[in-house]
Design an enzyme around this catalytic site. Structure first.
Site, mmCIF file in Angstrom:
data_model
loop_
_atom_site.group_PDB
_atom_site.id
_atom_site.type_symbol
_atom_site.label_atom_id
_atom_site.label_comp_id
_atom_site.label_asym_id
_atom_site.label_seq_id
_atom_site.Cartn_x
_atom_site.Cartn_y
_atom_site.Cartn_z
ATOM 1 C CD GLU A 134 -3.060 -1.420 2.293
ATOM 2 O OE1 GLU A 134 -2.486 -1.240 3.191
ATOM 3 O OE2 GLU A 134 -3.377 -2.208 2.125
ATOM 4 C CD GLU B 146 -4.342 -8.401 1.063
ATOM 5 O OE1 GLU B 146 -4.871 -7.766 1.903
ATOM 6 O OE2 GLU B 146 -2.806 -8.068 0.889
HETATM 7 O O1 9MR Z 1 -7.542 -9.723 7.578
HETATM 8 C C1 9MR Z 1 -5.847 -8.022 8.191
HETATM 9 C C2 9MR Z 1 -5.767 -8.409 9.783
HETATM 10 O O2 9MR Z 1 -6.561 -8.922 10.234
HETATM 11 C C3 9MR Z 1 -5.334 -7.843 10.490
HETATM 12 O O3 9MR Z 1 -5.743 -7.112 11.736
HETATM 13 C C4 9MR Z 1 -5.071 -6.414 9.537
HETATM 14 C C5 9MR Z 1 -4.291 -5.385 10.227
HETATM 15 O O4 9MR Z 1 -2.473 -6.593 10.851
HETATM 16 O O5 9MR Z 1 -4.556 -6.823 8.112
HETATM 17 C C6 9MR Z 1 -5.402 -7.276 7.839
HETATM 18 O O6 9MR Z 1 -5.252 -7.470 6.163
HETATM 19 C C7 9MR Z 1 -4.804 -6.267 5.823
HETATM 20 C C8 9MR Z 1 -3.707 -7.019 4.437
HETATM 21 O O7 9MR Z 1 -2.752 -7.114 5.800
HETATM 22 C C9 9MR Z 1 -3.755 -5.857 3.631
HETATM 23 N N1 9MR Z 1 -5.072 -5.006 2.939
HETATM 24 C C10 9MR Z 1 -6.026 -4.491 3.720
HETATM 25 C C11 9MR Z 1 -5.923 -6.052 5.060
HETATM 26 C C12 9MR Z 1 -7.693 -5.804 5.409
HETATM 27 O O8 9MR Z 1 -7.498 -5.424 6.711
#
Ligand code: 9MR
Length: 369
Positions: free
Chosen positions: A175, A282
């Protein structure tokens, strides 16, 4: 121990060798699914003998997972049956690995890596550098003891080196593009090391630590926001022009069921224009994040299926060499991060009990044609 910000690995690559020795669009209506008797509340039917996703796809199909969820035998079985790649959902991020004193812990990511290995799955490293995570140990770094850039490089060497030979790829920088698509994110990394420089340095360092892994740039909203997509592609081109070893593009695809048909296809094709491998990294399709609040639950479910179909078909239309992998951000509804935002959401291709929904059938249909 796993090292710390203050200590670089003895040789950049030894840790990884050690650990590997030791450790272990059509519309929904065109889907033409055969009826198989009554199922859940869904209006769409799913064949009773739906083959596992990984057996029909000519590329790796993945899911994210959290280490503790591997204790759930139903989920472990579903993952083993359906997917050929795992992404640690959060335990391979700085928030888990970096401790307040600057030391590292790897127990949970090691567990996911071991599960992947035991089941012959690829492992996708996620993620080395993220604007959203700047652990206190980095913020409070004692720069009389170590320069910020050296600590940054130590971290990347330690993590990418540990999983060298185990990961198929890394989301090196996650990101990097600003929310509105105008330029790049502000972050601790950008402020300390430079907006472009910290990104290029991350790729160069990851390559030192792991000569083989596909090194990806991963971002979201690329299907919704042409401006963000353009900036993302410009960043990728600038990295390549600077000689940084960027070797793949990840598009997260956290989309809503009412996304306009065609947007996903256009985005995938534009991303592919650089010639790099593409990772659908994702994917989930929210019912409750839809803008159109007038749509019935049944209509949203029907559109959700169509979105899964479009995503899979767009990916299938890429040349084989550009299909890096197709990753779902959770197989079952109950495990989705979106449930925290809205318990009524059901964004995944499998229901709470792990039964395939019409979205899973749409994926299978697209992957095997
Ligand atoms: O799904 C993930 C969630 O369980 C975590 O708490 C969060 C922070 O680490 O990250 C979420 O995954 C994200 C991913 O790493 C990057 N793209 C967006 C995803 C959803 O927020």
């Amino acid at each position: 121990m796993g090292g710390s910000l203050y200590s670089s690995p003895a040789t950049p690559r030894s840790t990884g060798e050690e650990i590997s020795r030791r450790a272990v669009l059509t519309s929904a209506g065109a889907l033409a699914l055969s009826a198989c008797g009554p199922r859940d509340a869904q209006s769409q039917s799913v064949p009773a003998d739906l083959p596992p996703l990984k057996t029909v796809a000519p590329f790796r199909v993945g899911s994210c997972v959290q280490a503790l969820r591997l204790d759930d035998p139903a989920l472990a079985d579903l993952l083993a049956r359906e997917v050929s790649q795992l992404t640690p959902e959060w335990e391979m991020k700085m928030e888990y690995i970096v401790q307040p004193d600057g030391s590292f812990r790897f127990d949970a990511p090691d567990r996911i890596a071991a599960f992947a290995r035991a089941h012959g799955m690829g492992l996708l490293g996620h993620t080395l550098v993220w604007y959203a995570q700047a652990p206190p140990a980095f913020e409070q770094l004692d720069e009389t003891r170590i320069r910020f850039a050296d600590a940054y490089r130590n971290y990347i060497h330690a993590v990418a080196g540990r999983y060298r030979g185990q990961v198929v790829g890394w989301d090196v920088v996650n990101e990097a593009v600003a929310e509105d698509g105008a330029g790049w994110r502000d972050s601790l990394w950008a402020r300390k090391l430079g907006a472009f420089e910290h990104i290029a340095l991350a790729y160069r360092t990851a390559r030192e630590a792991d000569p083989q892994a596909t090194l990806l740039l991963n971002d979201y909203n690329l299907e919704y926001m042409p401006a963000k997509r353009a900036t993302f592609l410009k960043l990728a081109e600038r990295l390549l022009a600077s000689g940084a070893p960027l070797t793949g593009l990840g598009t997260q695809m956290h989309v809503a069921a009412d996304i306009a048909p065609g947007k996903i296809t256009q985005m995938i094709h534009e991303l592919a224009s650089l010639g790099l491998p593409i990772h659908v990294s994702e994917l989930d399709v929210s019912l409750t994040r839809s803008d159109n609040k007038l749509l019935s639950r049944g209509e949203l479910q029907r559109r959700q299926t169509a979105v899964y179909a479009e995503a899979a078909e767009a990916f299938m239309s890429l040349p084989q060499r550009q299909r890096f992998a197709f990753t779902l951000w959770g197989l079952r509804d109950r495990d989705s991060w979106l449930k925290k935002e809205n318990a009524g959401d059901a964004p995944a291709p499998f229901d709470d009990a792990g039964r395939p929904k019409a979205g899973a059938a749409a994926l299978v249909e697209a992957f095997r044609t």
